[in-house]
Scaffold this active site. Structure first.
Site, PDB file in Angstrom:
ATOM      1  N   GLY A  12     -56.169 -31.912   2.445  1.00 44.00           N
ATOM      2  CA  GLY A  12     -56.311 -31.323   3.730  1.00 44.00           C
ATOM      3  C   GLY A  12     -57.426 -29.976   3.228  1.00 44.00           C
ATOM      4  O   GLY A  12     -56.607 -29.013   2.548  1.00 44.00           O
ATOM      5  N   LEU A  13     -58.317 -29.951   3.872  1.00 46.81           N
ATOM      6  CA  LEU A  13     -59.139 -28.728   3.302  1.00 46.81           C
ATOM      7  C   LEU A  13     -59.893 -28.083   4.573  1.00 46.81           C
ATOM      8  O   LEU A  13     -61.102 -27.723   4.689  1.00 46.81           O
ATOM      9  CB  LEU A  13     -60.469 -29.145   2.335  1.00 46.81           C
ATOM     10  CG  LEU A  13     -59.979 -29.786   1.044  1.00 46.81           C
ATOM     11  CD1 LEU A  13     -61.076 -30.287   0.105  1.00 46.81           C
ATOM     12  CD2 LEU A  13     -59.352 -28.752   0.272  1.00 46.81           C
ATOM     13  N   GLY A  14     -59.211 -27.994   5.485  1.00 45.84           N
ATOM     14  CA  GLY A  14     -59.457 -27.030   6.627  1.00 45.84           C
ATOM     15  C   GLY A  14     -59.477 -25.727   6.136  1.00 45.84           C
ATOM     16  O   GLY A  14     -59.486 -25.239   5.149  1.00 45.84           O
ATOM     17  N   VAL A  16     -56.650 -23.397   6.258  1.00 50.53           N
ATOM     18  CA  VAL A  16     -55.648 -23.101   5.281  1.00 50.53           C
ATOM     19  C   VAL A  16     -55.978 -23.775   4.025  1.00 50.53           C
ATOM     20  O   VAL A  16     -55.801 -23.117   2.873  1.00 50.53           O
ATOM     21  CB  VAL A  16     -54.391 -23.071   5.806  1.00 50.53           C
ATOM     22  CG1 VAL A  16     -53.293 -22.886   4.824  1.00 50.53           C
ATOM     23  CG2 VAL A  16     -54.061 -22.554   7.150  1.00 50.53           C
ATOM     24  N   VAL A 134     -43.417 -20.710   8.712  1.00 45.47           N
ATOM     25  CA  VAL A 134     -42.945 -20.058   9.711  1.00 45.47           C
ATOM     26  C   VAL A 134     -43.307 -18.636   9.468  1.00 45.47           C
ATOM     27  O   VAL A 134     -43.537 -18.073   8.299  1.00 45.47           O
ATOM     28  CB  VAL A 134     -41.345 -19.644   9.231  1.00 45.47           C
ATOM     29  CG1 VAL A 134     -40.641 -18.836  10.401  1.00 45.47           C
ATOM     30  CG2 VAL A 134     -40.892 -21.320   9.382  1.00 45.47           C
ATOM     31  N   GLY A 189     -61.976 -18.134  20.012  1.00 45.76           N
ATOM     32  CA  GLY A 189     -61.111 -18.957  18.868  1.00 45.76           C
ATOM     33  C   GLY A 189     -59.851 -18.491  18.726  1.00 45.76           C
ATOM     34  O   GLY A 189     -59.357 -18.925  17.656  1.00 45.76           O
ATOM     35  N   GLU A 192     -56.354 -22.552  20.898  1.00 41.75           N
ATOM     36  CA  GLU A 192     -56.894 -23.903  20.789  1.00 41.75           C
ATOM     37  C   GLU A 192     -57.500 -24.541  22.016  1.00 41.75           C
ATOM     38  O   GLU A 192     -57.050 -24.138  23.260  1.00 41.75           O
ATOM     39  CB  GLU A 192     -55.829 -25.015  20.262  1.00 41.75           C
ATOM     40  CG  GLU A 192     -54.921 -24.682  19.183  1.00 41.75           C
ATOM     41  CD  GLU A 192     -55.561 -25.075  17.894  1.00 41.75           C
ATOM     42  OE1 GLU A 192     -56.456 -25.821  18.056  1.00 41.75           O
ATOM     43  OE2 GLU A 192     -55.173 -24.476  16.830  1.00 41.75           O
ATOM     44  N   ASP A 203     -44.656 -24.477  19.149  1.00 43.76           N
ATOM     45  CA  ASP A 203     -45.024 -23.999  17.944  1.00 43.76           C
ATOM     46  C   ASP A 203     -43.774 -23.023  17.618  1.00 43.76           C
ATOM     47  O   ASP A 203     -43.209 -23.150  16.597  1.00 43.76           O
ATOM     48  CB  ASP A 203     -46.399 -23.531  17.919  1.00 43.76           C
ATOM     49  CG  ASP A 203     -46.551 -22.806  16.688  1.00 43.76           C
ATOM     50  OD1 ASP A 203     -47.135 -23.535  15.768  1.00 43.76           O
ATOM     51  OD2 ASP A 203     -46.469 -21.740  16.718  1.00 43.76           O
ATOM     52  N   LYS A 207     -40.785 -23.496  14.535  1.00 44.91           N
ATOM     53  CA  LYS A 207     -40.719 -22.511  13.540  1.00 44.91           C
ATOM     54  C   LYS A 207     -38.942 -22.070  13.534  1.00 44.91           C
ATOM     55  O   LYS A 207     -38.307 -21.860  12.647  1.00 44.91           O
ATOM     56  CB  LYS A 207     -41.507 -21.228  13.721  1.00 44.91           C
ATOM     57  CG  LYS A 207     -42.875 -21.329  13.358  1.00 44.91           C
ATOM     58  CD  LYS A 207     -43.681 -20.645  13.775  1.00 44.91           C
ATOM     59  CE  LYS A 207     -45.273 -20.847  13.466  1.00 44.91           C
ATOM     60  NZ  LYS A 207     -46.240 -20.165  14.324  1.00 44.91           N
TER      61      LYS A 207
END
Lengths: 430, 430
Positions: A12-14, A16, A134, A189, A192, A203, A207
């Protein structure tokens, strides 16, 4: 520095994932010095190379993350795909099965499948680290698992969703309504396109489920959690909160009580004099109560490329240094299976806003219903009244059982002179 | 749980030593589960058994801590005697020489002898852990050394002395003068009979020297630090601070600038809108800036039996779990020797209070001196004047070099119409 290079595969290279690769590139020398060995990306996987602003030519490229997890040469697989099911889960399972350590920022995955994955990691003798899952850059998992290892943790409260905190802060500062601020946040931004995971509290709940397990040494239990988001928080309530000496925050709260845990996510009135009330905008904060340490609070950025990558890399450097701990602090087989207390058993103080027409007469009826349900009022604010127009009447209660509060409100809501559904926000004092 | 019991020797059974023994007794089962092995006290040493409120009959007793460090059966020696020289130092050296891990809460010892002790620990292949030495129960050392291992740390600011923060908070809340509050604090046991280490900033400076080394990977350098305590902070200045939107805190600040570090301890005006300003009473707080994580803040109790014992035990459980890191993040031989920048090179904003007689005329002279020294004023408050009586004139400056500010103040102080020595407090905005 005679130790072997620690090789890293990033799935995953988004935002993060890219941040993690770049951090490992940019801080390579410092990290090698601190770990006593080099830490190098050896393989990466994403749907496409398009739009990457860093060089991946030196790494083995995989279109298929699961294939990379199975067959690359890395010691550590970093899962930054996201989502509780599908490719993310298959990738993590494949990596663990192949005997690789796993680092992930995927809160949904751990909240839903943490028990099974921890068991697999333990069986394979590898780490499953999730500091970034978290509260982003805040080192809350390490603090609980290591720094508070001599404590019985009794309670954790957190502001763990930056989108919600940004919305609530902006509503207060600008006096705007929820829908307006959400729209702005989406344009900027900060929220979402489909914001429901954030603003409906899911979300935060992911956590919180993780914190509950690691803090109390119990099996993760996401399904029985009470979850309420911030959609119904109004500018009016935010104003009244300020007047009463509170600030409204979306909190996740987990606590342990004689063989049960209480896990709840909801908007809460937090006293202005507490540091938690002062955590504003996109910042996150976690307050941990331990029987020895008393209370520690940690504040920082809960999201974003670089703070999240910082936490991912902390998990990687732990592995490089040979630090390997049970996923949820103790071996999986020792995790207790503890029920989550029903929210109707919750005991706390409450803020209630009623919109009353012809308020003097009706208020006597409201007071009677509260009394009949053993709900004791602590304070009341009523605005000047206009005959025939609904006016807000705000009351706060002393400690009461949620079941009683809800029974009282159900009766009150049915009154003719109650113009809108009553608004209830829990007060979180301790 | 097949691993060997980790045996602990505790040198010094005062508040923290006693707290550590009791914590290890009371949390034995949890700690064993978390560490995968039992952690048990096997030996203790103190000047006397008198007044101990816990059972030491099961432990080997040593009147002489150094003898215990040399010849007991423990894997870990916990030094809680205190003081930078004498028995504490000899005990730690003896333990390291005997190949035992050392855990200490002794900030003075690490600040003065950390380099030599770290070298010895490294040579012997053992840990030298000191989480409890800085900010008590707050896990700041672990956060820097582990959680921020992927960051270049750029700056740390801390409120690290609870006595000072209690005094400053009480002065503000009660409107009392320093001497009165100090006396009260001594009567309440919040300040020592000889409070100079605390209120003159030396205790904070010890902690800051340690943070500088571990955060920046540099050799510890206590001697060149700028240290100014809180004795001269007046109720008047606290009032003006509030009026200007600040709160006065005793800060330790360390930062890195192109090959030098700046380490300074002094009272500072902290903007009320920053979370640090809201840390009150005996609480401590540490704010860490990293190039990736942005900023994290940690708040908690910086002293006291149980919070400090919590940190001591965290260091012990790290050893039990096989976590062993270089004392100051990187091997001793790799620590850079970096000069501490002279305080005259410091650049910042300033608060200055002058007591002026016949103020209109003299203020023109003051303004001229500031201008001649390139000090640019940001704001000014003057009270109504009574002819012939000194009145306070408070001014704040834009960023300026400390040398310029000091040169200006020296000239101004010599004016006939300046009735008292000018009071300067640095403003800390970032």
């Amino acid at each position: 520095m005679s130790k072997e290079v620690l090789k890293i595969a990033v799935a995953g290279l988004g935002t993060v994932g890219g941040g993690t690769v770049k951090l490992l590139q940019n801080h390579a020398a410092e990290i090698a010095l601190r770990c006593g060995r080099a830490v190098e990306v050896s393989a990466v996987s994403a749907l496409s190379k398009k739009g990457l602003d860093f060089d991946v030519s030196g790494y083995a490229w995989y279109d298929d993350a699961v294939e990379m997890a199975k067959s690359c040469d890395a010691h550590v697989l970093v899962e930054l795909i996201g989502g509780s099911e599908g490719v993310a889960k298959k990738t993590v399972e494949a990596a663990l099965n192949a005997g690789r350590h796993v680092v992930t920022a995927n809160k949904a995955l751990i909240a839903h499948h943490g028990a099974a994955l921890a068991k697999l990691a333990e069986a394979k003798g590898v780490s499953l680290n999730y500091e970034a899952a978290v509260a982003g850059g805040i080192p809350v998992i390490k603090s609980i698992r290591e720094s508070l290892a001599g404590n019985s943790i009794t309670k954790i409260q957190g502001i763990m969703n930056g989108t919600c905190n940004y919305i609530l802060t902006t509503m207060r500062e600008e006096g705007l309504d929820f829908d307006v601020v959400l729209q702005d946040a989406q344009n900027l931004g900060y929220a979402e396109a489909d914001p429901s995971f954030d603003i409906d509290g899911v979300d935060t709940a992911h956590k919180l489920a993780i914190l509950t397990a690691v803090a109390f040494g119990v099996e993760i239990n996401f399904d029985d959690m009470y979850i309420e988001g911030i959609r119904h928080v109004s500018a009016t309530d935010i104003q009244f909160a300020e007047e009463l000496g509170y600030r409204i925050k979306l909190l996740g709260v987990t606590s342990r009580h004689n063989g049960v845990v209480e896990q709840r996510v909801h908007p809460a009135m937090v006293p202005l004099k507490t540091p938690l009330a002062r955590v504003e905008g996109v910042f996150n904060a976690v307050v941990i109560d331990g029987d020895e340490v008393d209370r520690i609070m940690q504040v920082g950025r809960g999201a974003g490329e670089r703070p999240t990558a910082s936490a991912v890399v902390a998990d990687i450097t732990d592995i490089a240094r040979g630090i390997q701990l049970p996923t949820f602090s103790i071996p999986v087989g020792d995790l207790e299976s503890v029920p989550t207390r029903s929210m109707s058993e919750h005991v706390g103080e409450y803020y209630v806003r009623l919109m009353l027409v012809d308020e003097p007469g009706v208020f006597a009826d409201v007071a009677a219903v509260l009394r009949d349900n053993d709900v004791s009022m602590a304070s009341m604010i009523q605005r000047e009244r206009e005959p025939g127009e609904p006016v807000p009447v705000v009351l706060t209660t002393h400690e009461t059982k949620e079941a009683n509060m809800m029974a009282a409100l159900a009766t009150i809501a049915a009154f003719d002179k109650v113009a809108e559904p009553p608004r209830l926000i829990r007060i979180e004092c301790a």
